[in-house]
Design a protein around this motif. Structure first.
Motif, short mmCIF file in Angstrom:
data_model
loop_
_atom_site.label_atom_id
_atom_site.label_comp_id
_atom_site.label_asym_id
_atom_site.label_seq_id
_atom_site.Cartn_x
_atom_site.Cartn_y
_atom_site.Cartn_z
N LEU A 181 -0.14 -5.38 26.30
CA LEU A 181 -1.13 -5.32 25.22
C LEU A 181 -1.13 -6.65 24.50
CD1 LEU A 181 -3.14 -3.75 23.43
CD2 LEU A 181 -1.17 -3.01 22.06
N SER A 182 -2.27 -7.36 24.53
CA SER A 182 -2.36 -8.70 23.95
C SER A 182 -3.53 -8.76 22.98
CB SER A 182 -2.53 -9.74 25.06
OG SER A 182 -2.61 -11.04 24.52
N LEU A 183 -3.24 -8.85 21.69
CA LEU A 183 -4.26 -8.97 20.64
C LEU A 183 -4.00 -10.26 19.88
CD1 LEU A 183 -4.21 -5.29 19.33
CD2 LEU A 183 -5.83 -6.30 20.95
N VAL A 184 -4.27 -11.40 20.51
CA VAL A 184 -3.91 -12.71 19.99
C VAL A 184 -5.09 -13.32 19.24
CG1 VAL A 184 -3.15 -15.04 20.61
CG2 VAL A 184 -2.30 -13.06 21.88
N ASN A 185 -4.81 -13.83 18.01
CA ASN A 185 -5.80 -14.58 17.23
C ASN A 185 -7.09 -13.79 17.05
OD1 ASN A 185 -6.75 -16.75 15.78
ND2 ASN A 185 -7.40 -17.92 17.56
N THR A 186 -6.94 -12.57 16.55
CA THR A 186 -8.10 -11.68 16.38
C THR A 186 -8.32 -11.28 14.92
OG1 THR A 186 -6.63 -9.85 17.01
CG2 THR A 186 -8.04 -10.76 18.72
N ASN A 187 -7.65 -11.97 13.99
CA ASN A 187 -7.88 -11.77 12.54
C ASN A 187 -7.56 -10.36 12.07
OD1 ASN A 187 -8.84 -14.44 11.97
ND2 ASN A 187 -10.78 -13.88 12.91
N ILE A 188 -6.56 -9.72 12.66
CA ILE A 188 -6.16 -8.38 12.23
C ILE A 188 -5.34 -8.49 10.95
CG2 ILE A 188 -4.87 -6.31 12.87
CD1 ILE A 188 -5.43 -7.02 15.79
N LEU A 244 4.67 0.14 28.33
CA LEU A 244 4.51 -1.24 27.84
C LEU A 244 5.78 -2.07 28.09
CD1 LEU A 244 2.66 -1.01 24.40
CD2 LEU A 244 1.83 -2.08 26.50
N THR A 245 5.58 -3.23 28.72
CA THR A 245 6.66 -4.21 28.85
C THR A 245 6.34 -5.48 28.06
OG1 THR A 245 5.68 -5.17 30.85
CG2 THR A 245 7.27 -3.36 31.15
N LEU A 246 5.06 -5.66 27.67
CA LEU A 246 4.64 -6.86 26.94
C LEU A 246 3.76 -6.47 25.77
CD1 LEU A 246 3.36 -10.24 28.31
CD2 LEU A 246 1.95 -8.98 26.67
N ILE A 247 4.10 -7.00 24.58
CA ILE A 247 3.26 -6.88 23.39
C ILE A 247 3.15 -8.27 22.76
CG2 ILE A 247 3.02 -5.90 21.08
CD1 ILE A 247 4.59 -3.48 21.99
N TYR A 262 8.91 -8.25 26.49
CA TYR A 262 8.28 -9.43 25.90
C TYR A 262 7.62 -9.02 24.58
CZ TYR A 262 5.28 -13.65 25.73
OH TYR A 262 4.66 -14.83 25.37
N LEU A 263 8.07 -9.63 23.46
CA LEU A 263 7.52 -9.31 22.15
C LEU A 263 7.24 -10.60 21.39
CD1 LEU A 263 6.75 -7.27 19.95
CD2 LEU A 263 9.14 -7.27 19.22
N ASP A 264 5.96 -10.83 21.08
CA ASP A 264 5.55 -12.03 20.35
C ASP A 264 4.80 -11.61 19.08
OD1 ASP A 264 4.63 -14.45 19.41
OD2 ASP A 264 3.99 -15.19 21.36
N LEU A 265 5.45 -11.84 17.92
CA LEU A 265 4.86 -11.54 16.61
C LEU A 265 4.66 -12.81 15.80
CD1 LEU A 265 7.01 -8.42 15.59
CD2 LEU A 265 4.85 -8.47 16.85
N ARG A 274 13.55 -9.73 26.88
CA ARG A 274 13.85 -11.02 27.51
C ARG A 274 13.22 -12.18 26.71
NH1 ARG A 274 15.07 -10.32 33.19
NH2 ARG A 274 14.12 -12.33 33.65
N TYR A 275 12.18 -11.85 25.95
CA TYR A 275 11.47 -12.87 25.16
C TYR A 275 11.19 -12.29 23.78
CZ TYR A 275 7.77 -16.19 23.79
OH TYR A 275 7.02 -17.14 23.13
N LEU A 276 11.64 -13.00 22.73
CA LEU A 276 11.43 -12.55 21.35
C LEU A 276 10.97 -13.75 20.52
CD1 LEU A 276 11.58 -10.46 19.08
CD2 LEU A 276 14.00 -11.06 18.79
N ASN A 277 9.74 -13.67 20.00
CA ASN A 277 9.17 -14.76 19.21
C ASN A 277 8.74 -14.23 17.85
OD1 ASN A 277 7.87 -16.98 18.16
ND2 ASN A 277 6.71 -17.44 20.01
N LEU A 278 9.51 -14.59 16.81
CA LEU A 278 9.21 -14.20 15.43
C LEU A 278 8.88 -15.42 14.58
CD1 LEU A 278 12.06 -11.58 14.90
CD2 LEU A 278 9.76 -11.19 15.78
#
Length: 979
Positions: free
Chosen positions: A83-90, A104-107, A130-133, A153-157
């Motif tokens: 699930l990818s909701l990138v740069n959508t002004n939420i 889900l393995t990627l958010i 994979y979690l990118d916030l 495996r991937y954490l971006n805060l």
């Protein structure tokens, strides 16, 4: 056997039926899973209020599937796994049902405005890897049980507002390969347990400026698979651990802008895979150890430290080295000759050291050099002739050495060349002819040498700065100068140019500085000069020019310095010159006559007209002979003018009354159509803000609105509210300012930039709600007439001592540095001043009021403004008349703030411009200590205060190119704090 056949056939049929049944069940389960997933996704769309970017999320038919809802959805085996909701002004919180998508393995929710604390709803995503916030508005602590996400495996805060300690639990995420925690507001500690992440390959803790001072933990050296370690500007102190060499996979090490000390451990250079060492702007000392085994190093950057000793010979064995950057240290001795033969060297930077000896002639012969920087050393001999052998050289910087001989011949066929800075040497000979027409050539600085020859008719169209003062150039100023259309600085003083000043020189529309003094020029001055609309400084002194002074000089809107002294000019001084606001005027030693303009008859211009026998003045203060006076009386024409003026004033008063009544009616009419846009998690309501905007809560006002202090709940929380109310004459301007402030502040997140929490708007009013900072603005603490009413004299002296002022300077500099160098595109504030630096309860500085800020379209590109804005006293000179904007206007304004901090004076009062006053003090070589604020001028702080005063002088240079970048300012102030 025949009796068994029916049984065998029956079994076969039973197996086939069972198989069919299993297929049906599997299909039913699969269909059920797809139905459930589609329902969750449609629920998510509804939760987000059906935004346009999800318009293609339409319930599927028998021929379609939600797996086709790309790019937001990724499927594996017909089930949603990404699930990818990138740069959508939420701006809404993360929905609690997000993990009803069980596979889900990627958010990826990066680059939005998600508020609130870390969403524990993710704990229900049992397969999440994979979690990118990153780049959101998350707040609070990272949970102590984050290790519940055990498969990550991937954490971006990164780029959020997380605070507190970095939790120990992160060290238990054993599958983690990539951990990004940069640019947050952590104000606690870094756990050594991060060193337990045995699979970690990339770790970034950069730009966490509020961390408790900490050492690079020895546990980190157990990260055997780590390839990239970035801890830039995150309050690292102490020495590097000696075991750092055990990080055998390390390729990139970036520990820039910290407070490290000691020597570089020898183990560091045993890292066989290391590709980048970046310790820029730390406080390191000691000798650099020998490097014998590090043959796989591709880049070394140890710039901006206190490293000493010679450069080790073994650097020349690093055959894979592409970058060697050791600038701003104290290296001594000669540059090892074998470095010049390195086959892959691209960037060579050794400026600002104490190096001596000659440069090896092989530099550039064996590698495709792009930059060669050896400025501010004690080098002798020639520049290497093959620097542009491969045609890739972008910049040559070798100024302030003792170099001799001619420029390298390879520069004559170097189409890539952009910058040549070789001033203050003993270089000689002609300039390689092809160098002048290099298509990318923008800056040539070669003053104070012994170069000869003539200037060519044709030069690079891109050339913006040509400084050839104090050489032996000769011949005419070529008529082809008209093609140098981008030239901003032309300094050719103290040469042997002859002939007339060509009329073509006046067609340069971008010219800011023109020096042709101390040559052998003759003839009349050009008269058609109205194209010089951006000209700031004009100096034709000490030539053989004659004829009158052109009256059109008085029409140049930006001219502030004019020197025509020691020529043979004659006639009267044009009255139009009196229109100019000249900081410097020198018409001495000519043959001028008549009355000097009344605007110049004061003590400021006492020495501007010496040795002109025919000049006179009507005021004795001008130190010239008094002109003959003629009596007269007021004519009827003047009486008519006075009467007309009185009538106009009456009409103006009536108009103002009308507009004031109408404005009052607009402000008080009922209009409940308020719109709330959140940027943070709020603990107050819209109505609380609106009802709190009253005169009782008013704390300040500015050019674009009033500021209120509004309590929002019973616990004592307070916010600052800036109200912009539209008026007929200002509606468009204020609307632009409002949109600029919201756009910029809602996207910027930094500890030294004020937080915008929300905005509330309707047709005729805009409310911006910020965090409230208890100690208000810097100017109220610096200038006694602006003190808050609840402060006493003792408060002022106790609180704002020099350490506090330095702390404020560092904080504000970091905020500006982030805006200029780390925002994409970069942001120019455009109205930096002490009243726009707010202070929290600990006197940490935060930059505020972005109503005048603008984003640059491209990094480094000048943008032209439609109107001059800002505050007198803080204006950069070029901005006041060229309306051209880049980051250097903020650097100038910040320099003014540094002058306020060190001197205690105001930027501008009715008598004094602080910058002019400081420069006069500096140029007269008066003791710097005499300029400092007497209230805090204690012996223990004197050196630091003088150091910062000198930095302020650098920041307020007239030419933008002479000012440091904010990155360099931060580095210098950090050093000051560690002196």
């Amino acid at each position: 056997m025949t009796k068994l056949r029916p049984t065998s056939s029956l079994q076969t049929h039973l197996c086939f039926l069972l198989f069919l049944l299993l297929l049906l069940i599997s299909h039913a389960n699969s269909q059920s899973l797809q139905d459930r997933e589609q329902a969750v996704l449609l629920k998510l769309k509804s939760y987000l209020q059906s935004p346009p970017f999800l318009s293609h999320w339409i319930p599927s038919t028998s021929n379609t599937s939600h797996c086709s809802w790309r790019p937001e959805i990724t499927c594996t085996n017909n089930s949603v796994t990404g699930l990818s909701l990138v740069n959508t002004n939420i701006t809404l919180p993360v929905p609690p049902f997000i993990c009803d998508l069980k596979n889900l393995t990627l958010i990826d929710l990066s680059y939005n405005y998600f508020p609130g604390e870390f969403p524990k709803a993710f704990y229900n995503c049992s397969k999440l890897q994979y979690l990118d916030l990153s780049q959101n508005y998350f707040v609070g602590k990272i949970p102590d049980d984050i290790d519940s996400l055990r498969r990550l495996r991937y954490l971006n805060l990164a780029r959020n507002n997380f605070s507190g300690d970095i939790p120990v639990a992160i060290g238990r995420l054993q599958e983690l390969r990539n951990l990004q925690l940069c640019m947050n507001e952590f104000n606690g500690s870094v756990p050594p347990e991060i060193g337990n992440l045995s699979n970690l390959e990339d770790l970034n803790l950069s730009y966490n400026v509020k961390l408790v001072p900490w050492n690079l933990l020895s546990n980190f050296t157990r990260l055997k698979k780590l390839k990239t370690l970035c801890i830039r500007q995150s309050y690292l102190v102490g020495e590097l651990p000696g075991t750092i060499g055990e990080m055998e996979a390390l390729e990139e090490l970036d520990l820039a802008i910290n407070s490290l000390s000691g020597t570089i451990p020898s183990g560091l250079f045993l890292l066989e895979n290391l590709s980048i060492i970046h310790l820029f702007q730390n406080i390191l000392s000691g000798d650099v150890p020998q490097m014998v085994e590090a043959l796989n190093l591709s880049a070394i950057d140890l710039s901006g430290n206190y490293l000493t000793g010679p450069i080790p010979e073994d650097y020349g064995k690093l055959t894979k080295l592409t970058v060697l950057a050791l600038s701003y240290n104290d290296f001594s001795g000669e540059i090892p000759t074998n470095i010049g033969r390195l086959p892959n060297l691209i960037n060579f930077k050794l400026s600002n050291n104490n190096l001596s000896g000659t440069l090896h002639p092989d530099f550039g012969r064996y590698s495709e050099l792009e930059s060669f920087e050896v400025s501010v050393n004690r080098l002798t001999g020639k520049l290497p002739d093959n620097l542009c052998y491969w045609g890739k050289l972008l910049g040559l910087e070798a100024y302030e050495n003792n170099l001799t001989g001619e420029l390298p011949t390879s520069l004559g066929n170097c189409s890539s060349l952009s910058t040549v800075k070789v001033y203050d040497n003993g270089l000689s000979g002609n300039i390689p002819s092809g160098m002048w027409t290099a298509p990318n050539l923008s800056s040539v600085l070669m003053s104070n040498n012994s170069f000869t020859g003539e200037l060519p008719e044709k030069m690079s169209w891109n050339l913006s700065r040509l400084e050839i003062r104090d050489n032996r150039f000769s011949g005419n100023i070529p008529a082809g100068v008209s093609s140098w259309t981008n030239l901003q600085v032309f300094d050719a003083g103290n040469n042997f140019f002859n002939g007339t000043v060509p009329q073509e020189l006046t067609s340069l529309p971008s010219l800011i500085t023109l020096y042709l003094d101390q040559n052998k020029l003759t003839g009349f001055l050009p008269t058609d000069i109205i194209s010089w609309k951006t000209l700031y400084t004009l100096n034709f002194s000490r030539n053989q020019l004659y004829g009158p002074i052109p009256a059109k000089l008085g029409l140049l809107p930006g001219l502030a310095a004019l020197d025509l002294s020691e020529n043979q000019l004659s006639g009267q001084i044009p009255a139009q010159l009196g229109r100019l606001k000249l900081n410097n005027l020198n018409l001495s030693s000519n043959h001028l006559s008549g009355k000097i303009p009344i605007e110049f008859q004061n003590a400021a211009y006492d020495r501007s007209f010496l040795d002109n026998q025919g000049l006179c003045a009507t005021s004795p203060s001008a130190k010239l002979k008094i002109c003959n006076r003629k009596s007269g009386k007021i004519s009827s024409k003047y009486l008519a003018l006075i009467l007309t003026f009185g009538i106009l004033l009456s009409l103006l008063a009536l108009s103002l009354s009308f507009f004031m009544v109408r404005a009052y009616w607009k402000r008080n009419r009922s209009d409940s159509n308020w719109k709330l846009t959140r940027f943070q998690r709020l603990n107050f309501t819209e109505s609380k803000i609106i009802s709190g905007v009253t005169e009782n809560n008013l704390v300040g006002s500015g050019g674009s609105g009033k500021v209120y202090r509004v309590p929002v709940n019973r616990t004592g929380d307070v916010v600052a509210v800036k109200k912009i109310s539209n008026d007929t004459n200002l509606e468009e301007k204020l609307e632009k300012e409002f949109l600029a402030e919201v756009k910029i502040l809602s996207s910027i997140r930094h500890a030294n930039i004020v937080k915008l929490m929300c905005c509330i708007s309707k047709d005729n009013s805009k409310l911006l709600v910020y965090e409230y900072l208890e100690n208000r603005s810097l100017d109220q603490w610096l200038h006694k007439r602006n003190w808050p009413s609840n402060l006493t004299s003792s408060d002022h002296h106790v609180v704002l001592d020099w350490p506090k002022r330095l702390q404020i300077a560092v904080g504000a500099a970091r905020g500006l540095c982030y805006m200029h160098h780390y925002c994409v595109p970069p942001v120019v504030h455009r109205d930096m001043k002490s009243s726009n630096i707010l202070l929290d309860s600990d006197f940490n500085a935060k930059i505020a009021d972005f109503g005048l800020a603008k984003m640059l379209v491209k990094e480094g590109e000048l943008a032209t403004m439609s109107a001059v804005a800002g505050t007198p006293g803080y204006f950069a000179p070029e901005f006041g008349y060229t309306r051209r904007m880049n980051e250097k206007i903020d650097v100038y304004s910040f320099g003014v703030i540094l002058l306020e901090l060190t001197t205690g004076r105001e930027a501008k009062d009715e008598h004094t411009n602080l910058v002019e006053w400081a420069w006069r003090h500096f140029e007269k070589r008066n003791p710097l200590a005499d300029a400092l604020d007497e209230d805090i001028r204690e012996p223990c702080w004197l050196d630091e205060m003088c150091f910062v005063f000198t930095l302020a002088i650098r920041c307020t240079q007239r030419l933008p190119c002479d000012r440091p970048s904010m990155m360099e300012v931060v580095r210098i102030l950090n050093r000051c704090g560690n002196r």
